[in-house]
Design a protein around this motif. Structure first.
Motif, PDB file in Angstrom:
ATOM      1  N   PRO A  50       0.808  -1.236   0.000  1.00  0.00           N
ATOM      2  CA  PRO A  50       0.000   0.000   0.000  1.00  0.00           C
ATOM      3  C   PRO A  50       0.831   1.271   0.000  1.00  0.00           C
ATOM      4  CG  PRO A  50      -0.889  -1.581   1.556  1.00  0.00           C
ATOM      5  CD  PRO A  50       0.406  -2.156   1.071  1.00  0.00           C
ATOM      6  N   ALA A  51       1.988   1.232   0.637  1.00  0.00           N
ATOM      7  CA  ALA A  51       2.817   2.433   0.713  1.00  0.00           C
ATOM      8  C   ALA A  51       3.353   2.857  -0.648  1.00  0.00           C
ATOM      9  CB  ALA A  51       3.994   2.196   1.669  1.00  0.00           C
ATOM     10  N   LEU A  52       3.290   1.955  -1.633  1.00  0.00           N
ATOM     11  CA  LEU A  52       3.819   2.285  -2.954  1.00  0.00           C
ATOM     12  C   LEU A  52       2.718   2.552  -3.968  1.00  0.00           C
ATOM     13  CD1 LEU A  52       6.580  -0.319  -2.717  1.00  0.00           C
ATOM     14  CD2 LEU A  52       7.061   2.000  -3.436  1.00  0.00           C
ATOM     15  N   ASN A  53       1.515   2.761  -3.483  1.00  0.00           N
ATOM     16  CA  ASN A  53       0.394   2.973  -4.398  1.00  0.00           C
ATOM     17  C   ASN A  53       0.206   4.434  -4.798  1.00  0.00           C
ATOM     18  OD1 ASN A  53      -0.333   0.306  -4.645  1.00  0.00           O
ATOM     19  ND2 ASN A  53      -1.677   0.351  -2.878  1.00  0.00           N
ATOM     20  N   ASP A  54       1.097   5.293  -4.353  1.00  0.00           N
ATOM     21  CA  ASP A  54       1.034   6.690  -4.766  1.00  0.00           C
ATOM     22  C   ASP A  54       1.273   6.757  -6.274  1.00  0.00           C
ATOM     23  OD1 ASP A  54       1.355   9.367  -5.247  1.00  0.00           O
ATOM     24  OD2 ASP A  54       2.446   9.750  -3.392  1.00  0.00           O
ATOM     25  N   ARG A  55       0.350   7.355  -6.995  1.00  0.00           N
ATOM     26  CA  ARG A  55       0.435   7.369  -8.453  1.00  0.00           C
ATOM     27  C   ARG A  55       1.706   8.044  -8.965  1.00  0.00           C
ATOM     28  NH1 ARG A  55      -3.974   5.856 -11.202  1.00  0.00           N
ATOM     29  NH2 ARG A  55      -3.340   7.018 -13.045  1.00  0.00           N
ATOM     30  N   GLN A  56       2.302   8.912  -8.169  1.00  0.00           N
ATOM     31  CA  GLN A  56       3.497   9.594  -8.647  1.00  0.00           C
ATOM     32  C   GLN A  56       4.688   8.632  -8.773  1.00  0.00           C
ATOM     33  OE1 GLN A  56       4.546  12.615  -5.820  1.00  0.00           O
ATOM     34  NE2 GLN A  56       5.342  11.175  -4.313  1.00  0.00           N
ATOM     35  N   ASN A  57       4.625   7.489  -8.070  1.00  0.00           N
ATOM     36  CA  ASN A  57       5.703   6.508  -8.152  1.00  0.00           C
ATOM     37  C   ASN A  57       5.523   5.523  -9.299  1.00  0.00           C
ATOM     38  OD1 ASN A  57       7.249   7.383  -5.922  1.00  0.00           O
ATOM     39  ND2 ASN A  57       5.839   6.376  -4.516  1.00  0.00           N
ATOM     40  N   HIS A  58       4.324   5.452  -9.874  1.00  0.00           N
ATOM     41  CA  HIS A  58       4.056   4.451 -10.898  1.00  0.00           C
ATOM     42  C   HIS A  58       4.902   4.631 -12.163  1.00  0.00           C
ATOM     43  CE1 HIS A  58       0.028   3.422  -8.845  1.00  0.00           C
ATOM     44  NE2 HIS A  58       0.954   2.565  -8.514  1.00  0.00           N
ATOM     45  N   PRO A  59       5.156   5.852 -12.640  1.00  0.00           N
ATOM     46  CA  PRO A  59       6.029   5.970 -13.819  1.00  0.00           C
ATOM     47  C   PRO A  59       7.415   5.382 -13.569  1.00  0.00           C
ATOM     48  CG  PRO A  59       4.822   8.011 -13.465  1.00  0.00           C
ATOM     49  CD  PRO A  59       4.563   7.155 -12.269  1.00  0.00           C
ATOM     50  N   MET A  60       7.964   5.605 -12.356  1.00  0.00           N
ATOM     51  CA  MET A  60       9.275   5.060 -12.039  1.00  0.00           C
ATOM     52  C   MET A  60       9.232   3.537 -11.996  1.00  0.00           C
ATOM     53  SD  MET A  60      12.462   5.889 -11.229  1.00  0.00           S
ATOM     54  CE  MET A  60      12.365   7.583 -10.631  1.00  0.00           C
TER      55      MET A  60
ATOM     56  N   PHE B  24      -5.036  -0.154 -11.522  1.00  0.00           N
ATOM     57  CA  PHE B  24      -6.462  -0.059 -11.823  1.00  0.00           C
ATOM     58  C   PHE B  24      -7.286  -0.042 -10.535  1.00  0.00           C
ATOM     59  CE2 PHE B  24     -10.624  -1.593 -13.073  1.00  0.00           C
ATOM     60  CZ  PHE B  24     -10.833  -0.967 -14.296  1.00  0.00           C
ATOM     61  N   ARG B  25      -6.967  -0.964  -9.614  1.00  0.00           N
ATOM     62  CA  ARG B  25      -7.772  -1.076  -8.393  1.00  0.00           C
ATOM     63  C   ARG B  25      -7.610   0.134  -7.482  1.00  0.00           C
ATOM     64  NH1 ARG B  25      -5.671  -6.404  -8.397  1.00  0.00           N
ATOM     65  NH2 ARG B  25      -7.180  -7.912  -9.173  1.00  0.00           N
ATOM     66  N   GLU B  26      -6.464   0.776  -7.538  1.00  0.00           N
ATOM     67  CA  GLU B  26      -6.207   1.899  -6.638  1.00  0.00           C
ATOM     68  C   GLU B  26      -6.586   3.248  -7.242  1.00  0.00           C
ATOM     69  OE1 GLU B  26      -5.366   1.602  -3.535  1.00  0.00           O
ATOM     70  OE2 GLU B  26      -5.303  -0.572  -3.722  1.00  0.00           O
ATOM     71  N   ASP B  27      -7.127   3.247  -8.453  1.00  0.00           N
ATOM     72  CA  ASP B  27      -7.496   4.503  -9.108  1.00  0.00           C
ATOM     73  C   ASP B  27      -8.762   5.060  -8.445  1.00  0.00           C
ATOM     74  OD1 ASP B  27      -8.223   6.578 -10.817  1.00  0.00           O
ATOM     75  OD2 ASP B  27      -7.359   5.566 -12.559  1.00  0.00           O
ATOM     76  N   SER B  28      -8.604   6.146  -7.707  1.00  0.00           N
ATOM     77  CA  SER B  28      -9.728   6.721  -6.953  1.00  0.00           C
ATOM     78  C   SER B  28     -10.810   7.308  -7.849  1.00  0.00           C
ATOM     79  CB  SER B  28      -9.211   7.802  -5.993  1.00  0.00           C
ATOM     80  OG  SER B  28      -8.569   8.840  -6.709  1.00  0.00           O
ATOM     81  N   ARG B  29     -10.519   7.490  -9.122  1.00  0.00           N
ATOM     82  CA  ARG B  29     -11.513   8.035 -10.054  1.00  0.00           C
ATOM     83  C   ARG B  29     -12.525   6.980 -10.481  1.00  0.00           C
ATOM     84  NH1 ARG B  29      -7.521   9.935 -14.590  1.00  0.00           N
ATOM     85  NH2 ARG B  29      -6.751   7.836 -14.050  1.00  0.00           N
ATOM     86  N   LEU B  30     -12.219   5.721 -10.215  1.00  0.00           N
ATOM     87  CA  LEU B  30     -13.091   4.634 -10.633  1.00  0.00           C
ATOM     88  C   LEU B  30     -13.927   4.144  -9.463  1.00  0.00           C
ATOM     89  CD1 LEU B  30     -10.586   2.608 -12.836  1.00  0.00           C
ATOM     90  CD2 LEU B  30     -12.127   4.450 -13.530  1.00  0.00           C
TER      91      LEU B  30
ATOM     92  N   SER C   4     -11.925  -5.677 -13.152  1.00  0.00           N
ATOM     93  CA  SER C   4     -10.630  -6.350 -13.133  1.00  0.00           C
ATOM     94  C   SER C   4     -10.759  -7.759 -12.596  1.00  0.00           C
ATOM     95  CB  SER C   4      -9.624  -5.550 -12.299  1.00  0.00           C
ATOM     96  OG  SER C   4     -10.028  -5.525 -10.945  1.00  0.00           O
ATOM     97  N   ASP C   5     -11.582  -7.926 -11.558  1.00  0.00           N
ATOM     98  CA  ASP C   5     -11.773  -9.264 -10.998  1.00  0.00           C
ATOM     99  C   ASP C   5     -12.525 -10.163 -11.973  1.00  0.00           C
ATOM    100  OD1 ASP C   5     -10.505  -8.547  -8.665  1.00  0.00           O
ATOM    101  OD2 ASP C   5     -12.350  -7.878  -7.709  1.00  0.00           O
ATOM    102  N   ILE C   6     -13.528  -9.604 -12.629  1.00  0.00           N
ATOM    103  CA  ILE C   6     -14.365 -10.412 -13.518  1.00  0.00           C
ATOM    104  C   ILE C   6     -13.620 -10.807 -14.789  1.00  0.00           C
ATOM    105  CG2 ILE C   6     -16.415 -10.330 -14.992  1.00  0.00           C
ATOM    106  CD1 ILE C   6     -17.749  -8.689 -12.789  1.00  0.00           C
TER     107      ILE C   6
ATOM    108  N   ASP D 242     -22.948   7.608 -13.797  1.00  0.00           N
ATOM    109  CA  ASP D 242     -21.625   7.649 -13.148  1.00  0.00           C
ATOM    110  C   ASP D 242     -20.593   6.863 -13.947  1.00  0.00           C
ATOM    111  OD1 ASP D 242     -22.564   9.172 -11.022  1.00  0.00           O
ATOM    112  OD2 ASP D 242     -23.170   7.402  -9.871  1.00  0.00           O
ATOM    113  N   ILE D 243     -21.044   5.830 -14.627  1.00  0.00           N
ATOM    114  CA  ILE D 243     -20.120   4.951 -15.335  1.00  0.00           C
ATOM    115  C   ILE D 243     -19.597   5.575 -16.625  1.00  0.00           C
ATOM    116  CG2 ILE D 243     -19.994   2.762 -16.610  1.00  0.00           C
ATOM    117  CD1 ILE D 243     -19.814   2.398 -13.623  1.00  0.00           C
ATOM    118  N   LEU D 244     -20.416   6.353 -17.313  1.00  0.00           N
ATOM    119  CA  LEU D 244     -20.021   6.889 -18.618  1.00  0.00           C
ATOM    120  C   LEU D 244     -18.702   7.659 -18.586  1.00  0.00           C
ATOM    121  CD1 LEU D 244     -23.451   7.969 -20.163  1.00  0.00           C
ATOM    122  CD2 LEU D 244     -22.008   6.016 -20.796  1.00  0.00           C
ATOM    123  N   PRO D 245     -18.508   8.633 -17.669  1.00  0.00           N
ATOM    124  CA  PRO D 245     -17.205   9.315 -17.656  1.00  0.00           C
ATOM    125  C   PRO D 245     -16.050   8.401 -17.275  1.00  0.00           C
ATOM    126  CG  PRO D 245     -18.589  10.017 -15.794  1.00  0.00           C
ATOM    127  CD  PRO D 245     -19.453   9.227 -16.705  1.00  0.00           C
ATOM    128  N   GLN D 246     -16.355   7.356 -16.508  1.00  0.00           N
ATOM    129  CA  GLN D 246     -15.304   6.408 -16.136  1.00  0.00           C
ATOM    130  C   GLN D 246     -14.863   5.571 -17.332  1.00  0.00           C
ATOM    131  OE1 GLN D 246     -16.051   4.213 -12.414  1.00  0.00           O
ATOM    132  NE2 GLN D 246     -17.657   5.715 -11.958  1.00  0.00           N
TER     133      GLN D 246
END
Length: 463
Positions: free
Chosen positions: A265-275, A308-314, A322-324, A353-357
């Motif tokens: 969880p400590a590495l789920n900050d989106r700013q670290n994902h590009p690295m 995908f799972r940690e994206d707060s916009r979804l 993702s599970d399905i 709510d789903i359309l913009p997602q």
């Protein structure tokens, strides 16, 4: 008997520059003409130490007593043979007879620990540092003995002392970091491992696994303290770039590190994902075997799922995708069908709510969007959704009693009522009423014009 370091007046494990400086200073004071015996002793010590690695351990002068020399020879035979009990017994006997030979005490401490006598190893280790309080190797031996005995606090103190005295070999640093973690001295551990990794040393091939262990320990401590993980990711990426030729042979260790980076969880900050993505790409470029490429693919999949799972916009409904679509592929077809129906019905109810997602998923997660593209098109068009919903519901209701666990009826219980009717009780017997209840004084539904109680209700009760 003095050690070679003591003869030159320097500490155990002293740097080569310090050894050379001490030697030239002493030979000026003890020339071969004025003091040949002392000069010979100084020269012998210097010859033994001038090319000695700084991390090899203490170097002792050979015993002058023939009996002690014979003991040392036998001890070395047992040690090389791996005969721990005879190694220990020979050391104890040698030190009993020659207590002035401190190397027997040092070897005895190590031998006792090898033989499993950690309590006795602690006692002889404490005697060692009492004799030479500034000897880093003796403090190290005591620290390891404390650690194996389970004395966490004392082990940390002894490791810290040895470190301050200059102990820096790879094994010691890793052991010290474990002690820091055990005693919850995370800041000290981070400092030690950061210094180790950032030493600027040119690592040998056989040292690469140890450096990777250092990175692993450093990441674990940053996770506990909540420190800035970019401070670990940047040097880790630089290390992989510099030593890319060794990536393939250390893929097991590296995959464990990256898996922790992706999943913790400590590495789920989106700013670290590009690295993290760049690190995985380095893996991919360095992987030549099928095993390596499969491992890279697995790591990329884990990174994608976690992102995908940690994206707060979804929403939760969207994340269920993702599970399905990626986690039930190996399940029986009827279960997979039920899970897909469950998700699609929820998405129809939550369409606004789903359309913009869907736009986010299409742009940033194309591998997910590809699997739901056809259904997404129907949601966006919005045509005949009620007909589609009823069609999906018919299939869903056929499977739901046998599978269960769906969230659609849990979220929207009114839909279950609409489809299945209302459960009522008459004479303590449950049954499902699928039509509206007819009042006694209501017009009879048969069309006779009479009240229900004077027509069909009377006939029904007569039956």
């Amino acid at each position: 008997m003095s050690t070679y370091y003591e003869i030159l007046g320097v500490k155990q494990g002293a740097a080569q520059a310090e050894i050379k400086k001490a030697y030239f200073s002493l030979v000026r004071q003890h020339s071969p003409e004025k003091d040949p015996e002392k000069f010979r002793e100084i020269r012998e010590a210097y010859e033994h130490l001038k090319d000695a690695p700084e991390d090899q351990g203490p170097v002792f002068a050979p015993p002058k007593d023939p009996g002690a020399a014979k003991f040392l020879e036998q001890i070395q035979i047992y040690q090389k043979a791996g005969d721990d009990e005879r190694f220990r017994d020979a050391c104890e006997e040698a030190y009993r007879i020659f207590p002035e030979e401190i190397q027997f005490l040092y070897l005895m401490t190590y031998a006792r620990r090898r033989a499993g006598n950690t309590g006795k190893a602690v006692k002889s280790g404490e005697e060692l540092v009492a004799k030479e309080p500034d000897n880093k190797w003796f403090w190290r031996e005591l620290a390891v003995s404390y650690q194996e005995r389970g004395y966490t606090r004392k082990a940390f103190g002894a490791f810290d002392k040895a470190y301050e005295l200059g102990c820096r070999d790879n094994d010691f640093v890793l052991e010290f970091s474990v002690s820091c973690n055990s005693y919850e001295q995370y800041d000290r551990g981070i400092h030690v491992l950061t210094e180790f990794i950032g030493s600027g040393k040119r690592w040998k091939r056989e040292e690469i696994p140890q450096v990777l262990e250092g990175f692993s320990g450093l990441m674990a401590m940053y996770m506990v303290t909540g420190g800035d993980l970019s401070a670990v990711l940047k040097p880790f990426k630089a290390f992989l770039e510099q030593y890319s030729i060794y990536v393939e042979e250390n893929m097991d260790i590296l995959s464990q590190i990256v898996t922790v980076m992706i999943l913790h969880p400590a590495l789920n900050d989106r700013q670290n994902h590009p690295m993290i993505q760049e690190i995985i790409e380095l893996f991919s470029a360095a992987s030549r075997s099928g095993f390596g490429k499969n491992l890279v693919e697995e790591l990329e999949g884990r990174r994608r799922d976690n992102l995908f799972r940690e994206d707060s916009r979804l929403s939760e409904t969207m994340r269920i995708c993702s599970d399905i679509y990626f986690m039930v592929d190996d399940m029986p077809s009827h279960i997979r069908t039920f899970e897909e129906l469950d998700m699609k019905l929820c998405m129809i109810e939550e369409r606004q709510d789903i359309l913009p997602q869907l736009d986010i998923v299409e742009a940033e997660y194309p591998e997910y969007f590809k699997r739901l593209e056809d259904f997404a098109r129907r949601l966006r068009e919005g045509k005949n959704l009620e007909y589609l919903k009823d069609s999906l519901l018919k299939q869903y209701c056929r499977l739901e009693p046998y599978i269960g666990g769906g969230i659609y009826f849990e979220r929207y219980p009114q839909e279950r009522t609409r489809i299945e009717g209302t459960v009522v009780y008459e004479d303590d017997t449950p049954y499902v009423r699928r039509e509206k209840k007819i009042g006694r004084n209501a017009p009879c539904p048969c069309g006779s014009g009479k009240k229900y109680k004077h027509c069909c209700m009377k006939k029904k009760e007569g039956n």
